[in-house]
Write an enzyme that holds these catalytic residues in place. Structure first.
Site, short mmCIF file in Angstrom:
data_model
loop_
_atom_site.label_atom_id
_atom_site.label_comp_id
_atom_site.label_asym_id
_atom_site.label_seq_id
_atom_site.Cartn_x
_atom_site.Cartn_y
_atom_site.Cartn_z
N CYS A 196 -9.72 -2.85 -10.71
CA CYS A 196 -9.28 -1.66 -9.98
C CYS A 196 -7.95 -1.87 -9.27
O CYS A 196 -7.48 -1.01 -8.55
CB CYS A 196 -10.35 -1.21 -8.98
N ASP A 205 -4.58 -8.09 -4.66
CA ASP A 205 -4.78 -9.21 -3.74
C ASP A 205 -4.99 -10.52 -4.47
O ASP A 205 -4.57 -11.57 -3.98
CB ASP A 205 -5.97 -8.92 -2.81
N HIS A 236 0.81 -1.22 0.00
CA HIS A 236 0.00 0.00 0.00
C HIS A 236 0.84 1.26 0.00
O HIS A 236 0.41 2.29 -0.50
CB HIS A 236 -1.01 -0.04 1.14
N GLU A 295 -11.10 -10.65 -5.28
CA GLU A 295 -9.66 -10.56 -4.99
C GLU A 295 -9.15 -11.76 -4.20
O GLU A 295 -7.98 -11.84 -3.85
CB GLU A 295 -9.32 -9.24 -4.28
C1 PEP Z 1 -6.60 -4.87 -4.90
O1 PEP Z 1 -6.40 -5.74 -4.05
O2 PEP Z 1 -6.27 -5.00 -6.10
C2 PEP Z 1 -7.24 -3.61 -4.52
C3 PEP Z 1 -7.59 -2.72 -5.42
O3 PEP Z 1 -7.41 -3.36 -3.19
P1 PEP Z 1 -6.21 -2.91 -2.23
O4 PEP Z 1 -5.00 -2.65 -3.10
O5 PEP Z 1 -6.65 -1.70 -1.51
O6 PEP Z 1 -6.04 -4.11 -1.35
MG MG Z 2 -7.39 -5.57 -2.13
#
Ligand code: PEP
Ligand code: MG
Length: 590
Positions: A520, A473, A202, A449
């Site tokens: 996403c 994920d 993140h 995910e």
């Molecule tokens: C993902 O897992 O691709 C996602 C968009 O969520 P995050 O990156 O916030 O876990």
């Molecule tokens: Mg995610």
């Protein structure tokens, strides 16, 4: 001496600047410049903080009970002595006078210098005195946090400095917690390097949203780089050059100018509709972390928000959570800022590497030992706190009175989670009805995910209006690769045939069921995957606003019929990435 450090590239471009080393625990310290006219006032803040700590320690010493061990009084003497020591106060003053750092930043910069000197000491006793300096600085930082900053600070986000001549700066840290990264949105840094982290950690994601060159997982960087070293961050190759020769530096300055020109050229596509060569319209949406990011999404030409990571509203609050009204206001602000375009609000996804309290992924792992990625995170956490969950759902529903809102549920894996989520939504609506609060219909979607949800996608689709694939994920859980762990970062691979299989199955099933599907995860903003996703039939991509123009350029040049015909061959290849690249080269003749 010039050295090279290798890490994982996470955000493109070249940054050249002087290193600012920031300890992980101190990235939340305010970093801003003070104009020349404010320098005396800032030095005064520093002096006042020191005097306050001297008074505090003197009082503590005076009030020591008779029977207190002698060491305690001696320790307080050491701390008092340090407060008057030139290496602390005078040197800190110089950071303000010469660099125009604010007092907190100057103090932590000087602490970094001293900490290194202590670390290098032969004598174990002297080495341990580092803790004393840290404690003294910590006390001063606490006093400064309570004192009002010099008027006029901090400067406007990303705005030019109000004085000239200073060198650009890059941040070097062992680790930066995702929540702390947010403050860099207003920061003075033009790039950053961390020792830990992977491509889709993140911290890396927030770096990408800042659109500044960054390298993570550079392991020894914060030990090898010194305060003030000249550093080149090559965000394309994942290389960090420390004190390069003037010839190398010139070469990178040239590349930096080139990429700025390229960026300006791409930005001209802002108002061009994203339609492929064969006339297929493609929806390019934005990922945001806070309502304040919405203007950048519009500016980049996004046609809506495909992912609002609401958990950033929940972080660093010292245990308290945002109430319904506070959340409602934040969601409403984002909806209003998007001027009628849809906003997809994901319910809170805390846990794993996004703890509620300020803690980096690294610290988290050290602290708990267990694997937080497999623990109580995202929808699991929400369902374990039903009151909190309904509160968030009410806040999101209320925001729908101001524009088009979609709810997105993260990390659903079990059918029972779907049932409980839909029940919570129904209850939230009922509570709003009882309270006479306005809301309108919202579409409800699931994030795909976890491999389990991709495998039984058809059953998921029956319950949701749409799905959004979280590839970050999905890759992590399919390949059993911790997305934060730099030690296995080389195995984190979106091109793995198993990942592609799940992705294709999800897109095809959603389309067969007449439901919309978006990606996403970071894959959506990575141009290496644009043609592949188009070939699979994807027509909705959500990414950081900064990535939008590059992806749009690829969309404009793509022919989906041509791509679709060649997809089976790409998927059947042992190395799908290489097969795709070869195809595209053949087509363009490059
Ligand atoms: C993902 O897992 O691709 C996602 C968009 O969520 P995050 O990156 O916030 O876990
Ligand atoms: Mg995610």
């Amino acid at each position: 001496m010039s050295i090279q450090i290798f890490g994982t590239p996470v955000s493109r471009g070249v940054a050249i600047g002087r290193a600012v080393l920031v300890a992980s625990s101190r990235v939340d310290v305010a970093h801003y410049f003070v104009g020349p006219d404010r320098v005396p006032a800032e030095i005064d803040r520093l002096r006042q903080a020191r005097d306050a700590v001297v008074a505090e320690l003197t009082q503590l010493k005076d009030e020591l009970p008779q029977e207190a061990p002698h060491e305690l009084s001696a320790l307080l003497d050491v701390h008092l002595m340090l407060l008057h020591d030139d290496t602390v106060s005078d040197a800190t003053k110089q950071w303000i006078e010469q660099r125009h750092y604010n007092a907190e930043w100057a103090l932590s910069a000087q602490l970094e210098v001293l900490a290194r000197q202590f670390d290098e000491m032969e004598d174990a006793y002297l080495r341990e005195r580092k803790a004393d300096v840290e404690q003294v600085v910590e006390r001063m930082l606490r006093v400064l946090a309570g004192s009002s900053p010099a008027p006029g600070a901090p400067p406007p986000a990303g705005g030019p400095r109000d004085f000239g001549g200073e060198d650009p700066l890059v941040l070097v840290a062992s680790d930066v917690a995702p929540a702390d990264m947010l403050q860099f949105k207003r920061s003075v840094f033009t790039g950053f390097v961390t020792d830990v982290g992977g491509r889709t950690s993140h911290t890396a994601i927030v770096a990408r949203s800042l659109d500044i060159p960054a390298v993570v997982g550079a392991r020894e960087a914060s030990r090898l780089i010194r305060q003030d070293d000249w550093v080149v961050i090559d965000g394309d190759a994942g290389v960090v050059l420390v004190n390069p020769s003037s010839i190398v530096l010139e070469e990178y300055r040239f590349r930096q100018r080139q990429s700025e020109l390229e960026r300006a050229r791409l930005n001209r596509l802002r108002n061009t509709p994203a339609v492929t060569l064969d006339g297929q319209p493609v929806e390019l949406l934005a990922n945001i972390e806070l309502p304040g990011d919405a203007p950048a999404a519009l500016e980049a030409g996004a046609v809506g928000v495909g992912l609002f990571r609401s958990e950033f509203l929940f972080m660093n609050r010292g245990g308290s959570l945002p109430g319904e009204d506070e959340q409602y206001e934040a969601y409403r602000d984002a909806v209003l800022a998007m001027q009628g375009l849809p906003v997809t609000i994901r319910t809170v996804d805390v846990g794993a590497d996004k703890p509620l309290d300020r803690m980096s992924a690294h610290e988290l792992r050290h602290e708990y030992g267990l694997n937080p990625a497999l623990g109580l995170r995202a929808i699991r956490w929400s369902l374990s706190e039903p009151g909190m969950f309904r509160q968030q759902l009410r806040a999101i529903l209320r925001a729908s009175a101001h524009g088009k809102v979609r709810v997105l549920i993260p990390m659903v894996a079990h059918l029972s989670e779907i049932r409980l989520t839909l029940e919570a939504l129904a209850r939230a609506r009922q509570q709003l009805d009882e309270a006479g609060r306005a809301y309108t219909a919202v579409e409800v979607g699931a994030m795909i995910e976890v491999p389990a949800s991709a495998v039984i996608i058809d059953r998921f689709l029956r319950h949701f209006d749409y799905v959004s694939v979280g590839t970050n994920d999905l890759i992590q859980y399919t390949l059993a690769i911790d997305r934060d762990d730099e030690a296995v970062a080389h195995l984190y691979d979106g091109w793995h045939p198993a990942v592609l299989h799940l992705l294709q199955q999800t897109i095809a099933s959603a389309q067969a069921a007449g439901k919309s599907v978006c990606v996403c995860g970071e894959m959506a903003g990575d141009t290496a995957f644009t043609e592949l996703l188009l070939a699979m039939g994807l027509r909705s991509f959500s990414m950081h606003p900064a990535r939008l123009a590059s992806v749009k350029q690829r969309v404009l040049r793509a022919d989906t019929r041509w791509l679709q015909e060649r997809l089976p061959a790409v998927l059947a290849a042992d190395d799908p990435a290489a097969a795709m690249l070869l195809l595209l080269r053949e087509r363009t003749g490059v």
